[in-house]
Design an enzyme around this catalytic site. Structure first.
Site, short mmCIF file in Angstrom:
data_model
loop_
_atom_site.label_atom_id
_atom_site.label_comp_id
_atom_site.label_asym_id
_atom_site.label_seq_id
_atom_site.Cartn_x
_atom_site.Cartn_y
_atom_site.Cartn_z
N THR A 30 -17.24 35.73 -27.97
CA THR A 30 -18.21 36.70 -27.42
C THR A 30 -18.03 38.06 -28.08
O THR A 30 -18.99 38.72 -28.49
CB THR A 30 -18.00 36.81 -25.89
OG1 THR A 30 -18.21 35.52 -25.32
CG2 THR A 30 -18.92 37.82 -25.25
N LYS B 236 -26.47 37.14 -24.36
CA LYS B 236 -25.69 36.00 -24.85
C LYS B 236 -26.13 34.73 -24.15
O LYS B 236 -26.40 34.76 -22.94
CB LYS B 236 -24.20 36.27 -24.57
CG LYS B 236 -23.25 35.20 -25.01
CD LYS B 236 -21.81 35.55 -24.62
CE LYS B 236 -21.48 35.15 -23.20
NZ LYS B 236 -20.10 35.45 -22.81
N GLU C 69 7.09 19.71 -12.70
CA GLU C 69 6.86 20.23 -11.35
C GLU C 69 7.54 21.59 -11.18
O GLU C 69 8.59 21.85 -11.76
CB GLU C 69 7.39 19.24 -10.30
CG GLU C 69 6.52 18.00 -10.19
CD GLU C 69 7.01 17.03 -9.14
OE1 GLU C 69 8.07 17.28 -8.52
OE2 GLU C 69 6.33 16.00 -8.94
C1 R5P Z 1 -18.20 35.27 -19.55
O1 R5P Z 1 -19.39 35.58 -19.54
C2 R5P Z 1 -17.12 36.29 -19.63
O2 R5P Z 1 -17.54 37.52 -19.12
C3 R5P Z 1 -16.60 36.48 -21.04
O3 R5P Z 1 -17.62 37.05 -21.84
C4 R5P Z 1 -16.17 35.18 -21.63
O4 R5P Z 1 -15.28 34.53 -20.78
C5 R5P Z 1 -15.52 35.39 -22.98
O5 R5P Z 1 -15.21 34.15 -23.52
P1 R5P Z 1 -14.90 33.99 -25.05
O6 R5P Z 1 -13.87 35.02 -25.40
O7 R5P Z 1 -14.37 32.59 -25.19
O8 R5P Z 1 -16.17 34.17 -25.79
#
Ligand code: R5P
Length: 288
Positions: free
Chosen positions: A223, A188, A36
């Site tokens: 990403t 994406k 906490e």
């Molecule tokens: C989602 O669309 C956000 O803009 C980022 O592209 C996303 O959070 C990136 O996540 P990660 O690094 O896990 O691919």
């Protein structure tokens, strides 16, 4: 104005206070053995305009601290409360993607508003459409110009700015404007159950050029890795990455660097080894 730097944003909070030449009231804070949170505001704030600075990563513990802090400021009779939450967590869950899901960001903002906060400042929230649903003014600042300005030191060759998905295209455009560069977007898809992503290969005119991938958040890095590999495969000379909130979960930084990225440029909205830019002046300027 009095500034209170929260446990998650101690350095940033003090920087903002100093830039504003405001009184900075410190906090006592700790965690009890069961996890906490404990906070105590170490100064008199009655009748004052109080700005609380607290990012929310790692997420849930820092959200609870934010709520405790704001509610205590209210109880101690501040005349006005400004919540400064540079990284506002849960913003990616801004709609019901599947029936029955929580729209988490609405719950978080509703809680902040219901405490009696007068205004909320954040930076590059994932999607700002939800903000207009609240009565409390919510100011969404952008670190993109600062990222573009930082990149100028690299003397980029024929720069090309890329967003790794369509949601971040408007951010890439802001950086492209600062650098007078070309801009384009990848596509994406994310699996709603597993979270796995797939980046569609699009032909971009990047051969021999310096490229910059721009996003709001780097979480696992997946990403960015996909986009960087695509740019390199198409002959990009150098690949840089700029993101406001570099959470860098687990080995995200290593994975990104292994994809032949030159540098990751993040801000101190969340403090990490890639916090190359401070958002303190962006916030201080907005408050004056
Ligand atoms: C989602 O669309 C956000 O803009 C980022 O592209 C996303 O959070 C990136 O996540 P990660 O690094 O896990 O691919």
């Amino acid at each position: 104005m009095i500034v209170i730097p929260g446990p998650a944003s101690q350095i940033l909070g003090f920087k903002i206070g100093n830039l504003l030449k405001a009184k900075v009231v410190p906090l006592d804070y700790k965690r009890f053995p069961d996890g906490e949170a404990y906070i105590r505001i170490d100064g008199d704030i009655q009748g004052e305009h109080v700005a609380v600075v607290q990012s929310t990563f790692p997420t849930d513990p820092h959200l609870i601290e934010l709520f405790l802090l704001l509610d205590t400021v209210k109880e101690l009779a501040a005349s006005k409360i400004t919540a400064i939450v540079p990284y506002l967590a849960y913003a990616r869950q801004d709609k019901r993607f599947r029936p029955g899901e929580a729209i988490s960001i609405k719950t978080i903002i509703r809680l902040i508003e219901n405490i009696g906060v007068d205004e909320l400042y954040t930076i590059n929230i994932h999607e700002d459409a939800v903000l207009s649903e609240f009565k409390m003014p919510i100011i969404n600042l952008s670190a993109m110009n600062a990222i573009g300005t930082y990149l100028k030191k690299y003397d980029l060759k024929d720069p090309y700015i890329v967003s790794p998905d369509q949601g971040a295209e408007f951010l890439a455009k802001e950086v492209a404007e600062t650098l007078h560069a070309d801009v384009s977007s990848c596509f994406k898809k994310r699996d709603l159950i597993t979270g796995e992503i797939e980046t569609e290969v699009v032909k971009l005119n990047v051969k021999g050029r310096d490229t910059v991938i721009i996003d709001d958040i780097i979480s696992t890095g997946g990403t960015i890795v996909n986009a960087a590999k695509m740019l390199k495969a198409q002959g990009a000379r150098r690949v840089f990455v700029g993101a406001t909130h570099a959470l860098l979960i687990q080995n995200a930084r290593t994975r990104i660097m292994q994809a032949q990225v030159e540098e990751i440029i993040g801000t101190d909205s969340v403090l990490s080894e890639v916090s190359k830019i401070s958002v303190a002046s962006l916030i201080a300027d907005a408050l004056t």
